[in-house]
Design a protein around this motif. Structure first.
Motif, PDB file in Angstrom:
ATOM      1  N   ALA A 231      57.753 -58.684  31.879  1.00  0.00           N
ATOM      2  CA  ALA A 231      57.150 -59.181  32.978  1.00  0.00           C
ATOM      3  C   ALA A 231      55.863 -58.938  32.698  1.00  0.00           C
ATOM      4  CB  ALA A 231      57.531 -58.761  34.311  1.00  0.00           C
ATOM      5  N   THR A 232      54.979 -60.317  32.820  1.00  0.00           N
ATOM      6  CA  THR A 232      53.466 -60.163  32.162  1.00  0.00           C
ATOM      7  C   THR A 232      52.530 -60.859  33.456  1.00  0.00           C
ATOM      8  OG1 THR A 232      54.151 -60.157  29.831  1.00  0.00           O
ATOM      9  CG2 THR A 232      51.810 -60.727  30.382  1.00  0.00           C
TER      10      THR A 232
ATOM     11  N   ASN B 295      66.348 -49.289  32.330  1.00  0.00           N
ATOM     12  CA  ASN B 295      65.014 -48.372  32.055  1.00  0.00           C
ATOM     13  C   ASN B 295      63.979 -49.289  32.184  1.00  0.00           C
ATOM     14  OD1 ASN B 295      66.622 -45.869  31.538  1.00  0.00           O
ATOM     15  ND2 ASN B 295      67.341 -47.170  29.539  1.00  0.00           N
ATOM     16  N   ALA B 296      63.090 -48.906  32.883  1.00  0.00           N
ATOM     17  CA  ALA B 296      61.701 -49.570  33.042  1.00  0.00           C
ATOM     18  C   ALA B 296      60.630 -49.056  32.229  1.00  0.00           C
ATOM     19  CB  ALA B 296      61.693 -49.946  34.603  1.00  0.00           C
ATOM     20  N   VAL B 297      59.637 -49.534  32.031  1.00  0.00           N
ATOM     21  CA  VAL B 297      58.335 -49.041  31.555  1.00  0.00           C
ATOM     22  C   VAL B 297      57.193 -49.777  31.965  1.00  0.00           C
ATOM     23  CG1 VAL B 297      59.368 -47.561  29.544  1.00  0.00           C
ATOM     24  CG2 VAL B 297      58.432 -50.005  29.408  1.00  0.00           C
ATOM     25  N   GLY B 298      56.072 -49.223  32.208  1.00  0.00           N
ATOM     26  CA  GLY B 298      54.916 -50.167  32.625  1.00  0.00           C
ATOM     27  C   GLY B 298      54.737 -50.227  34.190  1.00  0.00           C
ATOM     28  N   SER B 299      53.865 -51.154  34.407  1.00  0.00           N
ATOM     29  CA  SER B 299      53.570 -51.549  35.978  1.00  0.00           C
ATOM     30  C   SER B 299      52.582 -52.637  35.601  1.00  0.00           C
ATOM     31  CB  SER B 299      52.831 -50.499  36.610  1.00  0.00           C
ATOM     32  OG  SER B 299      52.288 -50.774  37.786  1.00  0.00           O
ATOM     33  N   ILE B 300      52.749 -53.573  36.784  1.00  0.00           N
ATOM     34  CA  ILE B 300      51.771 -54.606  36.704  1.00  0.00           C
ATOM     35  C   ILE B 300      50.921 -54.685  38.228  1.00  0.00           C
ATOM     36  CG2 ILE B 300      53.247 -56.114  35.441  1.00  0.00           C
ATOM     37  CD1 ILE B 300      54.162 -57.653  37.919  1.00  0.00           C
ATOM     38  N   SER B 301      51.376 -53.958  39.110  1.00  0.00           N
ATOM     39  CA  SER B 301      50.700 -54.032  40.485  1.00  0.00           C
ATOM     40  C   SER B 301      50.277 -52.650  40.973  1.00  0.00           C
ATOM     41  CB  SER B 301      51.465 -54.787  41.567  1.00  0.00           C
ATOM     42  OG  SER B 301      52.775 -54.099  41.608  1.00  0.00           O
ATOM     43  N   GLY B 302      50.394 -51.495  40.264  1.00  0.00           N
ATOM     44  CA  GLY B 302      50.142 -50.115  40.721  1.00  0.00           C
ATOM     45  C   GLY B 302      51.302 -49.811  41.780  1.00  0.00           C
TER      46      GLY B 302
ATOM     47  N   GLY C 255      47.580 -59.481  31.355  1.00  0.00           N
ATOM     48  CA  GLY C 255      47.915 -59.061  30.080  1.00  0.00           C
ATOM     49  C   GLY C 255      48.858 -57.977  30.312  1.00  0.00           C
ATOM     50  N   THR C 256      48.598 -57.397  31.368  1.00  0.00           N
ATOM     51  CA  THR C 256      49.507 -56.173  32.054  1.00  0.00           C
ATOM     52  C   THR C 256      50.785 -56.544  32.089  1.00  0.00           C
ATOM     53  OG1 THR C 256      47.347 -55.273  33.133  1.00  0.00           O
ATOM     54  CG2 THR C 256      49.408 -54.153  33.350  1.00  0.00           C
ATOM     55  N   SER C 257      51.700 -55.592  31.739  1.00  0.00           N
ATOM     56  CA  SER C 257      53.294 -55.886  31.408  1.00  0.00           C
ATOM     57  C   SER C 257      54.065 -54.561  32.141  1.00  0.00           C
ATOM     58  CB  SER C 257      53.636 -56.298  29.950  1.00  0.00           C
ATOM     59  OG  SER C 257      53.001 -57.570  29.630  1.00  0.00           O
ATOM     60  N   VAL C 258      55.157 -54.923  32.629  1.00  0.00           N
ATOM     61  CA  VAL C 258      56.456 -54.153  32.909  1.00  0.00           C
ATOM     62  C   VAL C 258      57.365 -54.621  32.078  1.00  0.00           C
ATOM     63  CG1 VAL C 258      57.044 -55.296  34.771  1.00  0.00           C
ATOM     64  CG2 VAL C 258      57.757 -52.851  34.567  1.00  0.00           C
TER      65      VAL C 258
END
Length: 415
Positions: A21-22, A45-52, A35-38
């Motif tokens: 998800a970008t 399993n999840a990595v990253g964050s798109i909205s804090g 450009g930020t993705s999860v």
């Protein structure tokens, strides 16, 4: 996606499919840039964050759904006014336009190679088709050095070359951006929007003058992600022991070192010597180079004398207008550490074309595109803002998967 390059590289190496998800576009006070993705793998399993943290739950469920369906990429938006945001969990306000797609490493063989380069700290660009006709969303292209490789629609015909050319230019500039191309027979008949993710080398901070202020500034610059060089002609002062946070300490005359080193539009030049025999030849050269920031330490009286000497050296008024002196913002700084904060604050302000005012004295979004964000390039679609505004006005504060999918369908994007 480069914010999670390490994890994605590992998943690609393990041939592990995942949903990506970008953030494709942002409006208002969105906390993270385009450009930020999860990413979510088949095990959940999840990595990253798109909205804090604001809408992560809904995005996570949408990723799981895309993985299960193994279908076409989907677009969803999240957007409420700042007044209503807290009530629905979007605490920062603003609007996010998100693309969710299933990534099978076997179908994107170049992706793992590019992510490995990024994970090792080497420059690379990854282009991702995020809008266009049905069936053309999702292909990717990697630029590594002087070569590129792509899959899907980008791997055949002139389209890939057109995307590679734009991605290469953005890689040189060190900026992630959304670009539009196509719509003509020379590239491709279909109009496409492509998000180019760029991992560039660290920008450079060149500090001239091995003084106490330079020690504090080198630490602050390193913290901000700069590759820091301290240069001074006096070997007794220019030592690694005195500047442990600098990436390199150079003993040389400042102007002579600047003549032979590489700089670009992201380079910050900080002159802390306030000694004419060093400053004048150095600034005469620096003001003629395409660097991003040039600041010089000294009092207003020193600055006036410096300008006089530079004019005598035939430096033009246009060049002198680039000089930030006395260096730094007015924070009332006294110690070297406070002065380092003052200088880096001015560098950040200058790089982002910001006002430097307290946020309490500004109106409008806190977060906005910068030279390293979407910047000059075109947003997806010609009427995204209008549709987002209309949809925000009627949407219910419900971030269930069913609502997200319904909103995506109502946009009429067809994917």
């Amino acid at each position: 996606m480069l914010n999670i390059a390490d994890a994605l590289h590992r998943w690609c190496r393990e041939a592990r499919p995942f949903a990506l998800a970008t953030v494709v576009d942002v409006r208002g006070s969105a906390p993270l840039p385009a450009g930020t993705s999860v990413a979510v793998d088949q095990g959940g399993n999840a990595v990253g964050s798109i909205s804090g943290g604001c809408v992560e739950g809904a995005v996570y469920e949408l990723c799981r759904q895309v993985l299960r369906d193994q279908g076409a990429p989907q677009r969803a938006w999240f957007g409420y006014s700042d007044d209503d945001a807290f009530a629905v969990g979007l605490t920062c306000g603003g609007e996010l336009d998100v693309l969710v797609q299933r990534i099978d490493p076997a179908a994107h063989p170049h992706l793992g190679t590019a992510l490995a380069e990024v994970a090792e700290g080497r420059p690379a660009a990854l282009a991702q088709v995020v809008a266009g006709p049905d069936g053309l969303i999702g292909p990717t292209l990697s630029v590594l050095g002087d070569s590129w490789i792509a899959d899907g629609v980008l791997g055949v015909g002139p389209t890939g070359q057109a995307v590679a050319d734009r991605a290469t230019a953005l890689l040189r500039a060190g900026r992630t951006a959304l670009v539009s191309l196509g719509g003509d027979t020379d590239t491709c008949p279909d109009r496409l929007s492509v998000l180019v993710h760029v991992a560039a080398t660290r920008p450079r901070m060149l500090i001239f003058g091995a003084v106490d202020f330079a020690a504090a500034l080198s630490q602050a610059g390193r913290f901000l992600g700069y590759h820091v060089t301290v240069c001074d002609a006096r070997p007794v002062f220019a030592t690694k022991a005195r500047f442990p946070h600098a990436d390199e300490v150079v003993v040389d005359w400042p102007h002579r070192y600047l003549e032979r080193t590489e700089v670009d539009s992201r380079t910050a030049v900080c002159v802390l010597t306030h000694d004419a025999k060093f400053d004048i030849p150095l600034l005469q050269l620096a003001l003629d180079l395409p660097v991003g920031y040039i600041g010089a330490m000294g009092s207003h009286r020193t600055h006036t004398e410096r300008l006089h000497r530079l004019r005598e050296a035939d430096v033009t008024e246009e060049q002198l207008a680039r000089l930030r002196s006395p260096i730094g913002l007015d924070l009332g700084a006294r110690t070297p550490e406070e002065t380092a904060v003052s200088i880096t604050a001015e560098i950040i302000t200058h790089a982002n074309h910001a006002s430097g005012l307290p946020l309490s004295q500004r109106t409008g979004p806190i977060h906005r595109p910068t030279a390293h964000g979407l910047g000059d390039d075109q947003p997806i679609g010609e009427d995204v803002s209008a549709r987002l505004e209309a949809e925000t006005a009627v949407a219910e504060p419900d971030w269930s998967l069913a609502t997200v999918r319904a909103l995506a369908a109502n946009r009429g994007d067809g994917h």
